[in-house]
Design a protein around this motif. Structure first.
Motif, PDB file in Angstrom:
ATOM      1  N   ILE A   1      11.732  35.080 -12.199  1.00 22.80           N
ATOM      2  CA  ILE A   1      11.413  34.105 -13.002  1.00 22.80           C
ATOM      3  C   ILE A   1       9.806  34.539 -13.630  1.00 22.80           C
ATOM      4  O   ILE A   1       9.412  34.348 -14.718  1.00 22.80           O
ATOM      5  CB  ILE A   1      10.939  32.860 -12.000  1.00 22.80           C
ATOM      6  N   LEU A   2       9.057  35.263 -12.823  1.00 24.85           N
ATOM      7  CA  LEU A   2       7.742  35.824 -13.135  1.00 24.85           C
ATOM      8  C   LEU A   2       7.520  37.080 -14.061  1.00 24.85           C
ATOM      9  O   LEU A   2       6.766  36.816 -14.778  1.00 24.85           O
ATOM     10  CB  LEU A   2       6.650  35.742 -11.875  1.00 24.85           C
ATOM     11  N   LEU A   3       8.386  37.953 -13.633  1.00 25.81           N
ATOM     12  CA  LEU A   3       8.149  39.268 -14.408  1.00 25.81           C
ATOM     13  C   LEU A   3       9.084  39.699 -15.369  1.00 25.81           C
ATOM     14  O   LEU A   3       8.931  41.045 -15.869  1.00 25.81           O
ATOM     15  CB  LEU A   3       7.947  40.316 -13.106  1.00 25.81           C
ATOM     16  N   ALA A   4      10.271  38.898 -15.385  1.00 27.42           N
ATOM     17  CA  ALA A   4      11.344  39.311 -16.455  1.00 27.42           C
ATOM     18  C   ALA A   4      10.714  39.445 -17.691  1.00 27.42           C
ATOM     19  O   ALA A   4       9.739  38.798 -18.342  1.00 27.42           O
ATOM     20  CB  ALA A   4      12.407  38.388 -16.497  1.00 27.42           C
ATOM     21  N   PRO A   5      11.236  40.448 -18.437  1.00 25.81           N
ATOM     22  CA  PRO A   5      10.374  40.744 -19.677  1.00 25.81           C
ATOM     23  C   PRO A   5      10.712  39.604 -20.671  1.00 25.81           C
ATOM     24  O   PRO A   5      11.622  38.788 -20.638  1.00 25.81           O
ATOM     25  CB  PRO A   5      11.121  42.118 -20.253  1.00 25.81           C
ATOM     26  N   LEU A   6       9.520  39.384 -21.433  1.00 23.94           N
ATOM     27  CA  LEU A   6       9.425  38.343 -22.484  1.00 23.94           C
ATOM     28  C   LEU A   6      10.482  38.502 -23.624  1.00 23.94           C
ATOM     29  O   LEU A   6      10.198  39.830 -24.153  1.00 23.94           O
ATOM     30  CB  LEU A   6       8.068  37.772 -23.071  1.00 23.94           C
ATOM     31  N   GLU A   7      11.165  37.408 -24.136  1.00 25.12           N
ATOM     32  CA  GLU A   7      11.947  37.770 -25.439  1.00 25.12           C
ATOM     33  C   GLU A   7      11.132  36.899 -26.483  1.00 25.12           C
ATOM     34  O   GLU A   7      10.987  35.787 -26.809  1.00 25.12           O
ATOM     35  CB  GLU A   7      13.235  37.386 -25.286  1.00 25.12           C
ATOM     36  N   THR A   8      10.562  37.702 -27.556  1.00 23.73           N
ATOM     37  CA  THR A   8       9.855  37.122 -28.514  1.00 23.73           C
ATOM     38  C   THR A   8      10.247  37.668 -29.816  1.00 23.73           C
ATOM     39  O   THR A   8       9.722  38.435 -30.523  1.00 23.73           O
ATOM     40  CB  THR A   8       8.121  37.424 -28.612  1.00 23.73           C
ATOM     41  N   PRO A   9      11.255  36.798 -30.309  1.00 25.24           N
ATOM     42  CA  PRO A   9      12.110  37.247 -31.401  1.00 25.24           C
ATOM     43  C   PRO A   9      11.192  36.905 -32.755  1.00 25.24           C
ATOM     44  O   PRO A   9      10.342  36.259 -32.628  1.00 25.24           O
ATOM     45  CB  PRO A   9      13.123  36.282 -31.603  1.00 25.24           C
ATOM     46  N   PRO A  10      11.427  37.614 -33.933  1.00 22.12           N
ATOM     47  CA  PRO A  10      10.504  37.078 -35.107  1.00 22.12           C
ATOM     48  C   PRO A  10      10.631  35.858 -35.433  1.00 22.12           C
ATOM     49  O   PRO A  10      11.569  35.213 -35.248  1.00 22.12           O
ATOM     50  CB  PRO A  10      10.924  38.273 -36.014  1.00 22.12           C
ATOM     51  N   ALA A  11       9.597  35.515 -36.302  1.00 18.93           N
ATOM     52  CA  ALA A  11       9.678  34.007 -36.822  1.00 18.93           C
ATOM     53  C   ALA A  11      10.853  33.643 -37.481  1.00 18.93           C
ATOM     54  O   ALA A  11      11.307  32.485 -37.512  1.00 18.93           O
ATOM     55  CB  ALA A  11       8.271  33.390 -37.588  1.00 18.93           C
ATOM     56  N   TYR A  12      11.328  34.683 -38.348  1.00 18.93           N
ATOM     57  CA  TYR A  12      12.501  34.150 -39.208  1.00 18.93           C
ATOM     58  C   TYR A  12      13.736  33.893 -38.373  1.00 18.93           C
ATOM     59  O   TYR A  12      14.461  33.041 -38.731  1.00 18.93           O
ATOM     60  CB  TYR A  12      12.628  35.359 -40.170  1.00 18.93           C
ATOM     61  N   VAL A  13      13.696  34.381 -37.055  1.00 17.49           N
ATOM     62  CA  VAL A  13      14.932  34.265 -36.574  1.00 17.49           C
ATOM     63  C   VAL A  13      14.851  32.585 -35.930  1.00 17.49           C
ATOM     64  O   VAL A  13      15.981  32.054 -35.889  1.00 17.49           O
ATOM     65  CB  VAL A  13      14.900  35.076 -35.088  1.00 17.49           C
ATOM     66  N   ALA A  14      13.663  32.215 -35.676  1.00 16.75           N
ATOM     67  CA  ALA A  14      13.500  30.925 -35.232  1.00 16.75           C
ATOM     68  C   ALA A  14      13.882  29.938 -36.766  1.00 16.75           C
ATOM     69  O   ALA A  14      14.394  28.706 -36.534  1.00 16.75           O
ATOM     70  CB  ALA A  14      12.269  30.453 -34.885  1.00 16.75           C
ATOM     71  N   VAL A  15      13.658  30.181 -37.699  1.00 18.49           N
ATOM     72  CA  VAL A  15      13.900  29.694 -39.082  1.00 18.49           C
ATOM     73  C   VAL A  15      15.396  29.510 -39.346  1.00 18.49           C
ATOM     74  O   VAL A  15      16.081  28.717 -39.593  1.00 18.49           O
ATOM     75  CB  VAL A  15      13.396  30.216 -40.201  1.00 18.49           C
ATOM     76  N   VAL A  16      16.130  30.789 -38.917  1.00 11.85           N
ATOM     77  CA  VAL A  16      17.472  30.918 -39.117  1.00 11.85           C
ATOM     78  C   VAL A  16      18.265  29.865 -37.961  1.00 11.85           C
ATOM     79  O   VAL A  16      19.357  29.268 -38.337  1.00 11.85           O
ATOM     80  CB  VAL A  16      17.969  32.416 -38.838  1.00 11.85           C
ATOM     81  N   ASP A  17      17.806  29.842 -36.867  1.00 11.56           N
ATOM     82  CA  ASP A  17      18.432  29.049 -35.834  1.00 11.56           C
ATOM     83  C   ASP A  17      18.409  27.254 -36.240  1.00 11.56           C
ATOM     84  O   ASP A  17      19.401  26.768 -35.998  1.00 11.56           O
ATOM     85  CB  ASP A  17      17.630  29.388 -34.459  1.00 11.56           C
ATOM     86  N   ARG A  18      17.142  27.155 -36.750  1.00  4.66           N
ATOM     87  CA  ARG A  18      16.926  25.926 -37.184  1.00  4.66           C
ATOM     88  C   ARG A  18      17.946  25.344 -38.101  1.00  4.66           C
ATOM     89  O   ARG A  18      18.367  24.484 -38.365  1.00  4.66           O
ATOM     90  CB  ARG A  18      15.476  25.411 -37.640  1.00  4.66           C
ATOM     91  N   LEU A  19      17.962  26.339 -39.461  1.00  3.91           N
ATOM     92  CA  LEU A  19      18.641  26.043 -40.306  1.00  3.91           C
ATOM     93  C   LEU A  19      20.387  26.083 -40.054  1.00  3.91           C
ATOM     94  O   LEU A  19      21.048  25.238 -40.409  1.00  3.91           O
ATOM     95  CB  LEU A  19      18.655  26.953 -41.551  1.00  3.91           C
ATOM     96  N   ARG A  20      20.976  27.075 -39.141  1.00  2.00           N
ATOM     97  CA  ARG A  20      22.062  26.898 -38.647  1.00  2.00           C
ATOM     98  C   ARG A  20      22.408  25.684 -37.779  1.00  2.00           C
ATOM     99  O   ARG A  20      23.578  25.030 -38.108  1.00  2.00           O
ATOM    100  CB  ARG A  20      22.304  27.997 -37.510  1.00  2.00           C
ATOM    101  N   ARG A  21      21.302  25.075 -36.997  1.00  2.00           N
ATOM    102  CA  ARG A  21      21.600  24.000 -36.373  1.00  2.00           C
ATOM    103  C   ARG A  21      21.774  22.818 -37.245  1.00  2.00           C
ATOM    104  O   ARG A  21      22.836  22.068 -37.058  1.00  2.00           O
ATOM    105  CB  ARG A  21      20.508  23.717 -35.356  1.00  2.00           C
ATOM    106  N   ALA A  22      21.015  22.534 -38.395  1.00  2.00           N
ATOM    107  CA  ALA A  22      21.004  21.514 -39.264  1.00  2.00           C
ATOM    108  C   ALA A  22      22.570  21.660 -39.927  1.00  2.00           C
ATOM    109  O   ALA A  22      23.002  20.276 -40.368  1.00  2.00           O
ATOM    110  CB  ALA A  22      19.985  21.780 -40.234  1.00  2.00           C
ATOM    111  N   ILE A  23      22.886  22.726 -40.472  1.00  2.00           N
ATOM    112  CA  ILE A  23      24.276  22.705 -40.833  1.00  2.00           C
ATOM    113  C   ILE A  23      25.355  22.205 -39.985  1.00  2.00           C
ATOM    114  O   ILE A  23      26.221  21.824 -40.250  1.00  2.00           O
ATOM    115  CB  ILE A  23      24.588  24.226 -41.479  1.00  2.00           C
TER     116      ILE A  23
END
Length: 240
Positions: free
Chosen positions: A7-29
């Motif tokens: 919980i505390l020490l697992a590596p962080l996943e920080t995808p690029p901002a465009y990935v979040a935009v893709v996810d938002r648009l995919r969800r809307a579709i």
């Protein structure tokens, strides 16, 4: 690594901002917010609304065009949602996707049952009127895209009636995951059963009967899950 370290020490996943935009648009579709043939907002509007750069938006659109989710039309046509993202055969050949669909419906059973229970306790007459309007629109829907939009509106309205923001986000996420492929299938598979299922849910919410509302939602989602998985299995059999 212990469970607590996970919980505390697992590596962080920080995808690029465009990935979040893709996810938002995919969800809307997937939720039918933007239907095939409809135009997306401009790059500038998307960038300003989402709080990202136009370069980020442009990269997200490029990726989705490569996935055949979006098409850019010349002139003033802008960027529109494609008529189909890929073939249903390609989707159903992906075993991981079938697992994702099963998991999404299991998640829906968990979160939408509670949303219906709370909607029966907390919903207002005006909100119930909205559900009835969704039901009327569903009865006269004439294609898979219109069906998906109205069906999503119904379920997301119940999630809002729960007055629980975490549930609302979870319902949105689960539906997007479960129905990302729905525009590739014939909507009659779900149309009649959805109308019946919605009627039972509305009736329980109108009576302010939380247990009955949760049970009606579970029955509705269970039937939809069976229909979806049966359709996927038939496509898979056709590839053999």
């Amino acid at each position: 690594m212990t469970v607590n370290d996970d919980i505390l020490l697992a590596p962080l996943e920080t995808p690029p901002a465009y990935v979040a935009v893709v996810d938002r648009l995919r969800r809307a579709i997937a939720l039918g917010v933007v239907l095939p043939g409809e135009r997306l907002p401009s790059e500038r509007t998307l960038a300003e609304s989402l709080g990202v750069s136009r370069v980020t938006v442009r990269e997200a659109l490029r990726i989705m065009q490569g996935e055949r989710l979006l098409v850019t039309k010349r002139g003033s046509g802008g960027t529109v949602v494609a008529s189909a993202a890929t073939s249903p055969e390609a989707i159903c050949a992906d075993g991981d996707y079938q697992v994702q669909v099963r998991e999404a419906f299991e998640f829906r059973l968990a979160v939408e049952g509670m949303a219906a229970r709370l909607a029966a306790e907390r919903g207002t007459p005006a909100e119930i009127a909205d559900l009835l309007a969704c039901q009327d629109a569903l009865r006269v829907s004439s294609g898979v895209d219109e069906f998906r939009r109205v069906d999503s509106a119904f379920h997301l309205a119940i999630a809002r009636m729960s007055r629980n923001s975490m549930l609302r986000r979870s319902v949105e996420e689960a539906r997007a995951a479960a129905f990302a492929w729905l525009d590739l299938r014939n909507f009659e598979v779900f149309h009649d059963s959805s109308i019946r299922g919605h009627e039972a849910i509305i009736e329980a919410i109108e009576r302010q009967a939380p247990d009955a509302a949760a049970e009606a939602m579970a029955a509705h989602i269970g039937e939809a899950r069976t229909e979806v998985l049966t359709a996927l299995a038939h496509i898979a059999e056709g590839q053999d």
